[in-house]
Design an enzyme around this catalytic site. Sequence first.
Site, PDB file in Angstrom:
ATOM      1  N   GLY C  13      42.641   4.490  -1.343  1.00  0.00           N
ATOM      2  CA  GLY C  13      41.505   4.386  -0.436  1.00  0.00           C
ATOM      3  C   GLY C  13      41.657   5.330   0.747  1.00  0.00           C
ATOM      4  N   THR C  15      42.110   4.617   3.994  1.00  0.00           N
ATOM      5  CA  THR C  15      43.203   4.274   4.907  1.00  0.00           C
ATOM      6  C   THR C  15      44.546   4.638   4.288  1.00  0.00           C
ATOM      7  OG1 THR C  15      41.902   2.483   5.860  1.00  0.00           O
ATOM      8  CG2 THR C  15      44.272   2.387   6.188  1.00  0.00           C
ATOM      9  N   CYS C 149      38.420  -1.886  13.024  1.00  0.00           N
ATOM     10  CA  CYS C 149      38.201  -0.608  13.722  1.00  0.00           C
ATOM     11  C   CYS C 149      37.265  -0.761  14.903  1.00  0.00           C
ATOM     12  CB  CYS C 149      37.716   0.465  12.751  1.00  0.00           C
ATOM     13  SG  CYS C 149      36.229   0.040  11.813  1.00  0.00           S
TER      14      CYS C 149
END
Lengths: 354, 354, 354, 354
Positions: C13, C15, C149
């Site tokens: 992914g 991240t 986030c």
Amino acid sequence: MSRVRVSIVGGSGYTGGELARILLFHPQVELTQVASGGHAGQFLHSTHPNLRKLTTLRYCHPDDLTSCDVLFLCLPHGASAGAIERYRGLAPRIIDLSADFRLRSPELYARWYGHEHSVPALLSEAVYGLPELHRAELAEATLVSGTGCSATTAILGLAPLYRAGIVNQQLPLVVEAKFGSSAAGATPGAGSHHPDRSGAVRSFEPTGHRHSAELIQELGLLSHGANLQQTVAFSATAIELVRGILVTAHVFTSERIEEKALWKIYREAYGREPFIRLVKEKTGVYRYPEPKILAGSNFCDIGFEVDADQQRIVVIAALDNLMKGAAGNGVQVLNSMFGWDETVGLSFPGLHPV
Amino acid sequence: MSRVRVSIVGGSGYTGGELARILLFHPQVELTQVASGGHAGQFLHSTHPNLRKLTTLRYCHPDDLTSCDVLFLCLPHGASAGAIERYRGLAPRIIDLSADFRLRSPELYARWYGHEHSVPALLSEAVYGLPELHRAELAEATLVSGTGCSATTAILGLAPLYRAGIVNQQLPLVVEAKFGSSAAGATPGAGSHHPDRSGAVRSFEPTGHRHSAELIQELGLLSHGANLQQTVAFSATAIELVRGILVTAHVFTSERIEEKALWKIYREAYGREPFIRLVKEKTGVYRYPEPKILAGSNFCDIGFEVDADQQRIVVIAALDNLMKGAAGNGVQVLNSMFGWDETVGLSFPGLHPV
Amino acid sequence: MSRVRVSIVGGSGYTGGELARILLFHPQVELTQVASGGHAGQFLHSTHPNLRKLTTLRYCHPDDLTSCDVLFLCLPHGASAGAIERYRGLAPRIIDLSADFRLRSPELYARWYGHEHSVPALLSEAVYGLPELHRAELAEATLVSGTGCSATTAILGLAPLYRAGIVNQQLPLVVEAKFGSSAAGATPGAGSHHPDRSGAVRSFEPTGHRHSAELIQELGLLSHGANLQQTVAFSATAIELVRGILVTAHVFTSERIEEKALWKIYREAYGREPFIRLVKEKTGVYRYPEPKILAGSNFCDIGFEVDADQQRIVVIAALDNLMKGAAGNGVQVLNSMFGWDETVGLSFPGLHPV
Amino acid sequence: MSRVRVSIVGGSGYTGGELARILLFHPQVELTQVASGGHAGQFLHSTHPNLRKLTTLRYCHPDDLTSCDVLFLCLPHGASAGAIERYRGLAPRIIDLSADFRLRSPELYARWYGHEHSVPALLSEAVYGLPELHRAELAEATLVSGTGCSATTAILGLAPLYRAGIVNQQLPLVVEAKFGSSAAGATPGAGSHHPDRSGAVRSFEPTGHRHSAELIQELGLLSHGANLQQTVAFSATAIELVRGILVTAHVFTSERIEEKALWKIYREAYGREPFIRLVKEKTGVYRYPEPKILAGSNFCDIGFEVDADQQRIVVIAALDNLMKGAAGNGVQVLNSMFGWDETVGLSFPGLHPV
């Protein structure tokens, strides 16, 4: 060992800012002075907001530059040539990132720039600062020229084919370069006004682009002693992008050539180059070079496709115009001149996604 | 006078949606049915949110289509040809916006599409639906093919030069087409995922693009009876843009030609065409065609630049791929078939800025 | 000294890719394994094209993970909690970048996530991995949670005001967060399809956004022992951007407060934080925080404006959601856990322009 | 019946261009003169390239304006008020799209604009040109003011709640408006320079935005005779977008309210309005209003979400700032003044995708 003292003149533009960003983290370098006529006394981060908290350096006035080991010139067209003697008095080695000293021939310069060069005698002395082609000359050079951003992209993409002698110069070389808006510099104007520039796909200089002259010079040098015999058709299109250039080049071969032979040519040319990646995948989304993932990196990604029946090769090359197309390449030149690992200070690989 | 009853099959894609948007406002047309296998029973605005409050029409299932005067096919590749007899049974006149009936020659089709055509006998019957080139044939046509979006752009830009007989077919024709993301259709996938597609400058099919076949066919027809003798080098690059295509084409001339003569050729070709604008300005930001200001309009803007010394012409052409490159052109064809003013329903000029 | 062995599970992914990029250059770390169920056996650069030429590492299957010193979890919601015992058996220290262990209270979790937590006993053990607020706890932590986030952005922006006790909790806290598309992850879908996502200004979860729970928890902890007494109104809007978050927060004060006092509060809170910059300029274009120049950097930029008459403060905070909002913050946590300088591996400052 | 003669002064800006585009196709109107001090003598398409081939009209000098039936003023702030007597001498009906006559109270004007109004006596005479709120007054009006683009969005979104008397004015109204770059006008500058403006998420006027004054006036008028008793917290953020505004407004209710009741309030308010669409879907990508699909249309799309527990409503409203936020609304006003169908000339629905 003491650090090499490097200064920048013309530091408030995009290339100057990028150079400062790199040099502030360069372990062999002390960034001594950054000069700007228009911003003297201001902090660097007043024009380069990404440098907040990284330096308390302020711009000096160009008149206040003192001597240093290497001086980078990031000046508008004509300004480097116009004051080159003064700058050479300040530093034994000059790296000029403007277009003033890119061409070796005063005639070629006059033809493409529309006027005589002001110090033609220096043209033969300057080195075209592309380490991949002129590394040996850089070691002793005292005046190095930066390279045009789209010229760099096209030349790096095409050089192996010309050196291999497979190009049919009876047929034209067609180069279509796509540009982001940062290539046009930091000065606002009607053409860069966001409502008009956003989403633009805008031809500019479909004929007559000056970067053509660099192709003619450098690909000619690779054409086995002869000048380039070929029509160079260079067109430029501004697209929605801030950083980055993609070049799509169509070149025709003298004989039928297969993909495998091309891989060999490219691998031999660039297998040991730290900043060239060959990108040609059979699957996935990123199958050819793309500038998007190169922002901030010094890579030039190169790919190709061959239409053997048509004896045609399409070369696709991409880079970040402010990095490998300007400041990053300038630091690579600096590293090369001093015998350092060429990647020092230039290891940021680019982001994905971005 | 009663309205012409028009239906659409494959209405949930981008071309189908655009067609519905135009036909809902068309004074001569009643939009009777819009079929979609996947969305039967849903409102049109469930897939085309811009149509909210404009219609309460719901998708029918393709099996529930009834007869009408004109049937538009907006289906995936192969699906039109596969069921063409059924569709011809529903309507006396078919306008197929897929690629299935664009080529006149079964051989040309097989070469570019990689398989034999399923109903080759129909290929000679279909009309290539570009009113600027085939207006007379449209009047009586019962099966009209839409035209490839980038092929349309290139053909319209280049046709006057081929008809004038000034092209040197010993040298290649190089066409670089830049595409927005809507050209790849409404189905999500890895290549259209926003973090990866946004800001992309992405080569796809640098060789072998199927729209080349349309250029070969149509420019060949204009080459005074002969087929095209020329290498057609077509490359395609996806850029950050949703709607729009810009084509940059490099063509070489048999003799030196001056700008004034080119103006004459283009004006004679297109002076009376309602949807062609010649765009070539000496000043300002929008000096050449740009797709940005064409979104929603049916114009094809065409400009050029000449490098007389190189005997090279750069043709720049732009349009909205969903309008003049698909649905808008389809409606222009419809208007032409029925003898209506070709601009009916197509008067939206595009926005500035946007 | 031998390097700390770090592995990643869920590496394909965004991240995971960002984490790999950082750790490959981290001088104290050896990136040992990167696991991905769907890409086992493939090179990392098959999903993260920016890593070409930087590593020849291939994904392993999650079942083939061996023990290491620190294991990063970059898994979909629920997957970390579901297999946490296995992962803890592989490494003495876990940094989980999912949402599974962000909340301390099982009740708060159940309320915002709509179901009971699967291992509620672990919630009190995990540390909310924001070094600026929980640095002391990180030194000994064995299970650290990453932070949402947009929650990170808002909490860092607002924390000094809550700690200073100047917020009027009788009036609501209104937080409007603007998101780039990378925050929604690497899986394509209708919502991320470029023609629809490009240029979007799209409300999602105007009420009920789960990151609200992190604000309630962390701002509550700063409210001097008491829980948060305040209505938290959090709205989220997706905008045209790939990386980055901007939070605009409206908070009301108990008493009139002047700008000078606010500067003091923020400087005392963040004067020694390596990754917080206070951005509030009187002139220039970049007067407040902007995510654009933070792509790839680990900074959280914070600015504010005060309307003393209305007893209102507008806090503006920005960061790169994949860096300070996810992977970069994770590495800062790692650095903090091991007592290294928190900036190791995180010195990239962001680009301008970009 | 002869057409109404309409002229425009200040035609070279974005609002003037949009007005010209609409009026050129308006069946009841003859666009008589378009004046521009800076472009007198030039074709309209020199500044509005989308108008190529649509008109051969040239700009006249403002001094050369002759009398007409309706005069639109599209002038910079202060210029309308400064010459209003002259303009009223040219036409019996004036529609001023600047900010000069939006406020009814000289005190309110002075507070938000920082100086006394130059012709305060006219303020009470002018009509705030929002047909949805002031339709009856428009019929006889001789001086109509355009409305602020973000003010229009917020007021239309919130008006039904204030008229219904459900707003708790003890708690603040928080309005966050997101703007495209065209809202800042056609004049280039540092803030609109593409490399810096592209991808920006840029707070401007987080406090003190002048459009607040219009909210205070108009929502006050709807507050049952009383002035607005409420804190209005208006913040503005520029985002990557050329056309369009999205407003996210947080408003608190006096009592718990359910979604069904809100639907009723909105439907009663806007069920017969031609340019208001209620957008609130349970599925799909376009579940709330989005400016992207409104470019070129005169719709204001309005949606909402309710957090009954918090007694909070989030109102989401979108429009095209040059259409319903400026020129399109101006033409709607014109249509209303003359008793024509308000949709004449304004039927373009917007594109999808775009």
